[in-house]
Design a protein around this motif. Structure first.
Motif, PDB file in Angstrom:
ATOM      1  N   LEU A  49      33.241  31.035  -2.500  1.00  0.00           N
ATOM      2  CA  LEU A  49      31.808  30.788  -2.359  1.00  0.00           C
ATOM      3  C   LEU A  49      31.587  29.718  -1.307  1.00  0.00           C
ATOM      4  O   LEU A  49      32.384  28.785  -1.183  1.00  0.00           O
ATOM      5  N   GLY A  50      30.466  29.844  -0.572  1.00  0.00           N
ATOM      6  CA  GLY A  50      30.174  28.837   0.436  1.00  0.00           C
ATOM      7  C   GLY A  50      28.695  28.722   0.743  1.00  0.00           C
ATOM      8  O   GLY A  50      27.931  29.676   0.574  1.00  0.00           O
ATOM      9  N   GLY A  51      28.273  27.541   1.179  1.00  0.00           N
ATOM     10  CA  GLY A  51      26.912  27.316   1.652  1.00  0.00           C
ATOM     11  C   GLY A  51      25.874  27.322   0.543  1.00  0.00           C
ATOM     12  O   GLY A  51      26.188  27.314  -0.648  1.00  0.00           O
ATOM     13  N   PHE A  52      24.597  27.345   0.956  1.00  0.00           N
ATOM     14  CA  PHE A  52      23.502  27.313  -0.019  1.00  0.00           C
ATOM     15  C   PHE A  52      23.474  28.572  -0.873  1.00  0.00           C
ATOM     16  O   PHE A  52      23.082  28.550  -2.045  1.00  0.00           O
ATOM     17  N   GLY A  94      31.939  28.891   5.490  1.00  0.00           N
ATOM     18  CA  GLY A  94      30.809  29.764   5.817  1.00  0.00           C
ATOM     19  C   GLY A  94      29.898  30.007   4.622  1.00  0.00           C
ATOM     20  O   GLY A  94      30.236  29.696   3.472  1.00  0.00           O
ATOM     21  N   ASP A  95      28.724  30.567   4.896  1.00  0.00           N
ATOM     22  CA  ASP A  95      27.777  30.902   3.836  1.00  0.00           C
ATOM     23  C   ASP A  95      28.153  32.225   3.177  1.00  0.00           C
ATOM     24  O   ASP A  95      28.450  33.211   3.867  1.00  0.00           O
ATOM     25  N   THR A  96      28.108  32.250   1.853  1.00  0.00           N
ATOM     26  CA  THR A  96      28.229  33.511   1.122  1.00  0.00           C
ATOM     27  C   THR A  96      27.122  34.457   1.590  1.00  0.00           C
ATOM     28  O   THR A  96      25.995  34.043   1.845  1.00  0.00           O
ATOM     29  N   ARG A  97      27.428  35.729   1.686  1.00  0.00           N
ATOM     30  CA  ARG A  97      26.512  36.701   2.294  1.00  0.00           C
ATOM     31  C   ARG A  97      25.323  37.039   1.390  1.00  0.00           C
ATOM     32  O   ARG A  97      25.337  36.784   0.181  1.00  0.00           O
ATOM     33  N   ALA A 109      28.102  40.699   6.242  1.00  0.00           N
ATOM     34  CA  ALA A 109      29.538  40.761   6.515  1.00  0.00           C
ATOM     35  C   ALA A 109      30.324  39.751   5.697  1.00  0.00           C
ATOM     36  O   ALA A 109      31.482  39.981   5.349  1.00  0.00           O
ATOM     37  N   GLY A 110      29.720  38.612   5.385  1.00  0.00           N
ATOM     38  CA  GLY A 110      30.437  37.576   4.649  1.00  0.00           C
ATOM     39  C   GLY A 110      31.129  36.603   5.583  1.00  0.00           C
ATOM     40  O   GLY A 110      31.323  36.879   6.777  1.00  0.00           O
TER      41      GLY A 110
END
Length: 303
Positions: free
Chosen positions: A59-62, A85-88, A104-105
């Motif tokens: 998991l990543g980002g907001f 990176g941000d989760t898609r 894309a993720g």
């Protein structure tokens, strides 16, 4: 303990538009934001069934924080690797037919990938790991093999819910369960399947390749459960289909959770079909009261 692994989670942004016009201004009738990803879906339904589990993956980002907070609010334990990176976000546009636009993720670094492998090194004998969904390109096509190797080293069981080459590669390692639908089963073997007997024939080929249990969903025609000892059929309960997302994941949750709690494969099959159907007939994933309601009308027959 049951662990679910989601390598490419998402926020599923569901948008309803009465008469969508490409290139014009459209206004939503309704929208809904839900945590998405096949393993996360399995965790949420296991939680409804009051089966303890831990959700992991990346998991990543907001967007990642949104998912983590949602799971915590539902009382689901999680232990994700935080990525840069941000989760898609995946968009599900409902306007007559449903149109999907999937993100894309994020790129997953080698360091982040190794961190997830280290988390699985805490597995104990008898734990069950559910590996679900696609593999982000940055991880390489063989990443599930690396996770399965850890499961085997720690004497943990694993369930694999994916398609194509990753599924074929996993079979030799003896997954506890594989769950293709009848279309995926045909695609896996490059054939056309028209009858229940053909489903059983190709389902048994998955057993021969190494799977211990095979569950094949057939939408409104019910489901087949194939083991070395027997073949079982379960009817599909009647209802209005509202949700095409997560029914297969719910089926896995119902099966694996009940099998781990009772050891009864027929009852696990019944719970799997009830859970999958309850999700198909709901706006979100299945809730326990609805699962129990449907479980009572599902008949399991040995063929």
């Amino acid at each position: 303990m049951i662990y679910t692994v989601t390598l490419n989670p998402s926020i599923d942004y569901i948008v309803e538009v009465e008469d969508f016009r490409l290139g014009g201004l459209n206004r939503m009738n309704r929208d809904l934001k839900l945590p998405g990803g096949k393993g996360i879906n399995v965790s949420r339904v296991l939680n409804q069934l009051e089966i303890g589990n831990i959700a992991t993956g990346f998991l990543g980002g907001f967007t990642g924080r949104y998912i983590k907070d949602w799971l915590a609010e539902e009382g689901i334990s999680s232990d994700f690797v935080t990525v840069n990176g941000d989760t898609r976000i995946n968009i599900k546009l409902k306007s007559g037919e449903e149109t999907e636009i999937n993100g894309a993720g994020p790129e997953i670094s080698d360091t982040e990938a190794i961190a997830l492998i280290h988390k699985l090194e805490a597995l104990q004998k008898g734990d069950i790991v559910v590996l679900s969904g696609s593999i982000p390109p940055s991880l390489g096509k063989n990443f599930y093999d690396r996770l399965i190797a850890v499961c085997k080293q720690r004497e943990a069981e694993f369930v694999i819910d994916t398609t194509g080459k990753p599924l074929q590669q996993a079979l030799v390692h003896g997954p506890l369960l594989v769950k293709p639908n009848h279309h995926e089963l045909a695609e896996l073997f490059g054939v056309t399947i028209n009858t229940r007997e053909e489903i059983i024939t190709y389902g048994r080929k998955l057993l021969e390749a190494g799977a211990r249990h095979v569950l094949v969903s057939m939408a409104g025609d019910g489901a087949l459960f194939i083991t070395e000892q027997a073949v079982y059929y379960a009817n599909a309960p009647s209802g209005q289909v509202k949700n095409s997302v997560g029914a297969g994941d719910s089926m896995i949750a119902g099966f694996v959770g009940t099998l781990s709690a009772t050891g009864d494969v027929q009852e696990a099959f019944r719970a799997g079909v009830a859970s999958g159907s309850a999700t198909a007939f709901s706006d979100d994933l299945a809730a326990r009261p609805f699962i129990e309601q449907l479980r009572s009308v599902i008949q399991v027959t040995q063929l």
